[in-house]
Scaffold this motif. Structure first.
Motif, PDB file in Angstrom:
ATOM      1  N   LYS A  99      47.179  11.898  13.772  1.00  0.00           N
ATOM      2  CA  LYS A  99      46.045  11.606  14.650  1.00  0.00           C
ATOM      3  C   LYS A  99      45.051  10.682  13.965  1.00  0.00           C
ATOM      4  O   LYS A  99      44.449   9.817  14.597  1.00  0.00           O
ATOM      5  CB  LYS A  99      45.365  12.905  15.065  1.00  0.00           C
ATOM      6  N   GLU A 100      44.890  10.880  12.673  1.00  0.00           N
ATOM      7  CA  GLU A 100      43.989   9.992  11.932  1.00  0.00           C
ATOM      8  C   GLU A 100      44.528   8.565  11.902  1.00  0.00           C
ATOM      9  O   GLU A 100      43.769   7.603  11.925  1.00  0.00           O
ATOM     10  CB  GLU A 100      43.779  10.513  10.511  1.00  0.00           C
ATOM     11  N   VAL A 108      46.263   7.128  14.249  1.00  0.00           N
ATOM     12  CA  VAL A 108      45.916   6.524  15.535  1.00  0.00           C
ATOM     13  C   VAL A 108      44.457   6.092  15.521  1.00  0.00           C
ATOM     14  O   VAL A 108      44.100   4.991  15.941  1.00  0.00           O
ATOM     15  CB  VAL A 108      46.149   7.529  16.687  1.00  0.00           C
ATOM     16  N   PHE A 109      43.624   6.967  14.981  1.00  0.00           N
ATOM     17  CA  PHE A 109      42.188   6.686  14.946  1.00  0.00           C
ATOM     18  C   PHE A 109      41.880   5.462  14.095  1.00  0.00           C
ATOM     19  O   PHE A 109      41.103   4.594  14.508  1.00  0.00           O
ATOM     20  CB  PHE A 109      41.440   7.920  14.421  1.00  0.00           C
TER      21      PHE A 109
END
Lengths: 197, 228
Positions: B115-116, B118-119
């Protein structure tokens, strides 16, 4: 003199109160950009002159150094412009952590067009990240000592539905004993203050 | 929160920590003290999230069945503290990513959670667009790179974490031959004025040291040094 405008931009950041956004200096900014174009023109001129004279570029004549001066001035201006924008972007990002995803009006006035856009986009990125990890990272900013805290309401809010499924009447100046998680939102918005001691 | 002993520490550390919460606390402290982003503790975070859910259910059950409020509030407090640790852990990482996004995207992406990742991609794209629109597109074409000052040079405009900062640290092991000043890599700040220490530095167990992060970075990655 070359570069005096650009350094003003950087000074604005350096002398400003830490983390406090100042109004976007659009005139100064435009001047520096214009200066860059001027440098580029001059630089091209020197280059052309050398080419026309059939001189090898490595020859260290006045055009060679003229080129270098314009090139380096341009680089310096670019660094200053980027520092200015980059530092402001960083302040904007920090602002999101402090005030949330909406820009307060008095700050919005200080931003230029792309900065407003950037604020929105970055807020969106943060929000989407938080929904992916399924955690509200913007609460719980200080380590909890007690699950309940005493608060005083600073702003009249009337009847309010709390996340913990209770309703409470937050009349101005009233004091409450609330779950910390419930109160935190209001405290960060400045609508309540925590009573300590 | 009591879950059994942890077996997920893959760093070859022989140390036995009692609970996942303590492990999280350690990971959080390391992340807080280290100037660069560290490996994301995915297995640990997964366990913690499960335990938090379990705790929430327990607290809810207790509240409904009218168990002594004091007991409930003790559980609640424990839960709050764990949640704070987890949130803060995520937050510190996120703020590091925000600060050094380009550097992290290009050099340390393997340390991030999915997720990081993607961020960070999104962050970089947004900032790049912002900088291009406001500054770069108005400059002459050979000066438009976000990462380089002009067209020919290597990346010299990407902010990086200062690995030269000092950290307070302690180890449980005896560590010898730590090179304090390695001038081999010239990528860090111009600390050339410092007098290089030729003698290797040794760390005794359980003694607090105040050293440059760069010198002990390797041991932090291996989990042999605790930062405070």
């Amino acid at each position: 003199m070359y570069g005096t405008n650009a350094i003003q931009l950087v000074k604005e950041i350096a002398n400003g109160e830490k983390g406090q956004l100042t109004a976007f200096s659009s005139n100064l900014f435009k001047d520096v950009i214009a200066e860059c174009s001027q440098h580029y023109e001059d630089l091209q001129k020197s280059l052309r002159k050398m080419q026309e004279a059939g001189i090898d570029f490595q020859t260290q004549n006045e055009d060679h150094y003229g080129f270098l001066i314009h090139h380096l001035s341009l680089l310096r201006n670019k660094r200053c412009l980027m520092t200015y924008m980059h530092s402001r972007a960083e302040m904007l990002r920090n602002l999101i952590w402090k005030v949330g995803y909406e820009i307060p009006e008095e700050i919005e006035e200080k931003l230029n067009h792309t900065e407003k856009e950037y604020f929105k986009k970055h807020s969106e990125a943060l929000r989407s990240y938080m929904s992916r990890v399924e955690l509200h990272l913007d609460m719980d900013m200080v380590p909890p000592k007690d699950p309940y805290i005493k608060v005083r309401v600073l702003d009249d809010m009337g009847e309010v539905q709390l996340p913990s499924f209770n309703t409470a009447n937050f009349a101005q100046h009233s004091m409450h004993f609330l779950k910390r998680t419930d109160a935190e939102k209001y405290i960060s918005l400045g609508k309540m203050e925590e009573l300590t001691g | 929160m009591d879950s059994g002993l942890d077996s997920g520490l893959d760093s070859g550390s022989t140390e036995v920590y009692e609970t996942d919460v303590e492990l999280l606390k350690r990971a959080w402290r390391q992340e807080k003290a280290a100037p660069e982003i560290l490996q994301f503790e995915s297995a640990l975070v997964r366990r913690i999230v499960e335990q938090i859910q379990l705790m929430e259910e327990t607290v809810e059950e207790f509240t409904e069945s009218g168990i002594d409020p004091l007991t409930v509030s003790l559980y609640q407090m424990d839960l709050d503290r764990t949640q704070f640790l987890l949130r803060s852990y995520y937050r510190i990482r996120l703020q590091k990513i925000e600060k050094y996004m380009f550097h992290i995207r290009d050099n340390a992406e393997s340390r991030l959670s999915d997720k990081e990742k993607v961020f960070v991609e999104r962050c970089c794209a947004d900032l790049q667009t912002h900088l291009e629109r406001s500054v770069l597109l108005q400059l002459p074409s050979t000066y438009q790179s976000v990462f380089r000052q002009s067209s020919e040079k290597e990346t010299d405009m990407v902010p990086r974490p200062h690995l030269d900062t000092f950290v307070v640290c302690k180890t449980k092991y005896y560590l010898g031959h730590i090179q304090l000043e390695d001038n081999a890599d010239g990528e860090s700040d111009s600390s050339a004025s410092q007098r290089p220490l030729d003698e290797p530095f040794e760390m005794e167990p359980n003694v607090l040291y105040f050293v440059r992060y760069k010198a002990v970075k390797k041991f932090v990655d291996e989990g042999k040094i605790d930062l405070y």
